[in-house]
Design an enzyme around this catalytic site. Structure first.
Site, mmCIF file in Angstrom:
data_model
loop_
_atom_site.group_PDB
_atom_site.id
_atom_site.type_symbol
_atom_site.label_atom_id
_atom_site.label_comp_id
_atom_site.label_asym_id
_atom_site.label_seq_id
_atom_site.Cartn_x
_atom_site.Cartn_y
_atom_site.Cartn_z
ATOM 1 N N ARG A 94 0.828 -1.208 0.000
ATOM 2 C CA ARG A 94 0.000 0.000 0.000
ATOM 3 C C ARG A 94 0.859 1.254 0.000
ATOM 4 O O ARG A 94 0.517 2.252 -0.595
ATOM 5 C CB ARG A 94 -0.922 -0.018 1.218
ATOM 6 N N TYR A 95 1.982 1.213 0.722
ATOM 7 C CA TYR A 95 2.916 2.337 0.765
ATOM 8 C C TYR A 95 4.134 1.936 -0.061
ATOM 9 O O TYR A 95 4.546 0.778 -0.022
ATOM 10 C CB TYR A 95 3.366 2.602 2.201
ATOM 11 N N ARG A 140 7.222 -0.059 1.848
ATOM 12 C CA ARG A 140 7.069 -1.205 2.746
ATOM 13 C C ARG A 140 5.893 -2.077 2.341
ATOM 14 O O ARG A 140 4.906 -1.573 1.807
ATOM 15 C CB ARG A 140 6.934 -0.761 4.203
ATOM 16 N N CYS A 143 -3.086 -17.541 14.673
ATOM 17 C CA CYS A 143 -2.639 -16.693 15.782
ATOM 18 C C CYS A 143 -2.681 -17.546 17.052
ATOM 19 O O CYS A 143 -3.417 -18.525 17.109
ATOM 20 C CB CYS A 143 -3.569 -15.503 15.981
ATOM 21 N N CYS A 177 -8.480 -12.521 18.792
ATOM 22 C CA CYS A 177 -9.009 -11.334 19.454
ATOM 23 C C CYS A 177 -10.411 -11.068 18.922
ATOM 24 O O CYS A 177 -10.639 -11.117 17.711
ATOM 25 C CB CYS A 177 -8.106 -10.140 19.166
ATOM 26 N N CYS A 190 -10.667 -8.345 16.186
ATOM 27 C CA CYS A 190 -9.628 -8.401 15.143
ATOM 28 C C CYS A 190 -10.094 -7.759 13.832
ATOM 29 O O CYS A 190 -11.182 -8.038 13.349
ATOM 30 C CB CYS A 190 -9.254 -9.854 14.875
ATOM 31 N N ARG A 198 -8.753 -8.363 11.004
ATOM 32 C CA ARG A 198 -8.674 -9.352 9.920
ATOM 33 C C ARG A 198 -9.460 -10.604 10.294
ATOM 34 O O ARG A 198 -9.128 -11.709 9.883
ATOM 35 C CB ARG A 198 -7.219 -9.740 9.654
ATOM 36 N N ASP A 255 -10.828 -0.453 14.092
ATOM 37 C CA ASP A 255 -11.275 -0.516 12.699
ATOM 38 C C ASP A 255 -12.744 -0.931 12.646
ATOM 39 O O ASP A 255 -13.297 -1.450 13.619
ATOM 40 C CB ASP A 255 -10.420 -1.527 11.931
ATOM 41 N N ASP A 299 -6.601 3.831 10.740
ATOM 42 C CA ASP A 299 -6.414 3.274 9.404
ATOM 43 C C ASP A 299 -7.701 3.629 8.654
ATOM 44 O O ASP A 299 -8.768 3.085 8.970
ATOM 45 C CB ASP A 299 -6.202 1.753 9.495
ATOM 46 N N LYS A 313 -2.868 4.689 7.112
ATOM 47 C CA LYS A 313 -2.926 5.152 8.499
ATOM 48 C C LYS A 313 -2.538 6.618 8.574
ATOM 49 O O LYS A 313 -1.551 7.014 7.956
ATOM 50 C CB LYS A 313 -1.944 4.351 9.351
#
Ligand SMILES: *Cc1c(COP(=O)(O)O)cnc(C)c1O
Ligand code: SF4
Length: 357
Positions: free
Chosen positions: A95-96, A99, A108, A112, A115, A117, A277, A314, A321
């Site tokens: 996206r950037y 990076r 995971c 969470c 989350c 995602r 998010d 974000d 972000k």
């Protein structure tokens, strides 16, 4: 209650360890949540709960599913930060310019409840097979503008040390990659995974390796978690943290202060405080940006600069972000900046003297 030896991965498992009242386990809304989103609560996490009630305990609230997750608001999205829009090859999000994210697996140590995602993560193996990983690494190799590769997922510290070592070595061999960053919850969620083998898998000759810990409450920093972090910092890996601002978990200044102080004392520099998010079924965790700004203002007055993360959002839809913290400067008067101090006093900062021609 005896300490369980295994990770709880279902409503029945949670019932068995006393982390769910029987009446709730029968709730069809909660059953539907459990079918849709993965559950995992490790013995370490369970032990760090003061009570096993998500309504009152800040750790339980992060991991024990509730029927609230069945409520989906119209503004919520299945891909809240637009990962899919920016994925040139499987497992890579670019996206950037400088990076990329490299998502090597979906698993995971814990899942969470908030989350971002949550529609993608879950148990069931690696996100990338050998051929796909080669393609992802080829993409990084072919793009000299990529200076940093961020291993995320899923949680990269869930990889077997040997496999992780191979990935780190492959990235380290790419001349233009200056930084390999790993985003992880393992040191707090399953600290015994941070073995000497895992730590040596993170060794790179040329690139700098950073570890960013996801941690939302001081109660998560148990003595075992701090030992795991120490293993990483002792070999010279700089540690950062990411915290999600969550209603009922850490949405007051004293809780954030305790968390950031505990992180800094564990040699972890608070990096980002994420505004939540718009993930599906997470409305009960969200608060307003105005509330987040008030918390950041309160922290500025009461704790060391080392303890100040950047408060970021974000932007939904993949716009990236940006900082959304409070602003202390008013530039509306011509030339003069009006700056507010931590107690609310306003002070003027003059423009530079005009240069004589
Ligand atoms: C968050 C994120 C990054 C990392 O951003 P930093 O501001 O460098 O921490 C990189 N790529 C994507 C797609 C991201 O979502
Ligand atoms: S550790 Fe990260 S990716 Fe995994 S469930 Fe939690 S927030 Fe999602």
């Amino acid at each position: 209650m005896p300490a369980p030896a295994k990770t709880a991965r279902s409503l029945d498992d949670l019932l068995a360890v006393g982390a769910l009242p029987r009446a709730q386990a029968e709730d069809p809304a909660l059953r539907a949540v459990a079918e849709r989103y993965a559950i995992a609560v490790t013995p370490d996490v369970l032990a760090s709960m003061r009570s096993r009630d998500p309504a009152t305990d800040p750790v339980a609230r992060q991991y024990i599913p509730t029927a609230d997750e069945a409520v989906v608001a119209p503004e919520e999205l299945s891909d809240p930060i637009g990962d899919h829009t920016f994925s040139p090859v499987k497992g890579v999000v670019h996206r950037y310019p400088d990076r990329v994210l490299l998502k090597t697996l979906h698993a995971c140590p814990v899942y969470c409840r908030f989350c971002f995602r949550r529609e993608q993560v879950g148990p069931g193996g690696e996100a990338l097979d050998g051929v796909e990983l080669t393609a992802a690494l080829d993409y990084v190799r072919a793009h000299p503008e990529i200076w940093e590769v961020i291993l995320t997922g899923g949680d990269p510290l869930m990889l077997a040390p040997r496999r992780l070592a191979e990935i780190v070595a492959a990235l380290d061999a790419i001349e233009h990659v200056g930084v390999i960053r790993l985003h992880t919850r393992v040191p707090v969620a399953d600290p015994s995974r941070v073995t000497p083998e895992l730590v040596s898998a993170l060794r790179a000759e040329r690139a700098a390796v950073y570890v960013a810990l996801h941690c939302n409450h001081a109660n998560e920093l148990t003595s075992d978690a701090r030992i795991a972090l120490r293993r990483l910092s002792d070999v010279g890996i700089p540690l950062l943290s990411q915290t999600v601002l969550l209603r009922g978990v850490n949405d007051d200044a004293a809780t954030l202060e305790a968390l950031f102080r505990a992180l800094v004392q564990a040699r972890v520099k608070p990096y980002y405080l994420h505004h939540p998010d718009l993930a599906r079924g997470t409305g009960h965790f969200r608060l307003t940006i105005a509330e987040g700004q008030a918390l950041m203002r309160a922290l500025r007055g009461r704790v060391s600069g080392l303890c100040q993360p950047t408060y970021v959002l974000d932007i939904p839809g993949g716009h990236g972000k940006v900082p959304v913290g409070p602003c202390y400067v008013d530039l509306s008067q011509e030339g003069v900046a009006a700056v507010t101090d931590r107690t609310g006093g306003v002070h003027l900062y003059p423009p530079p003297a005009k240069e004589s021609a």
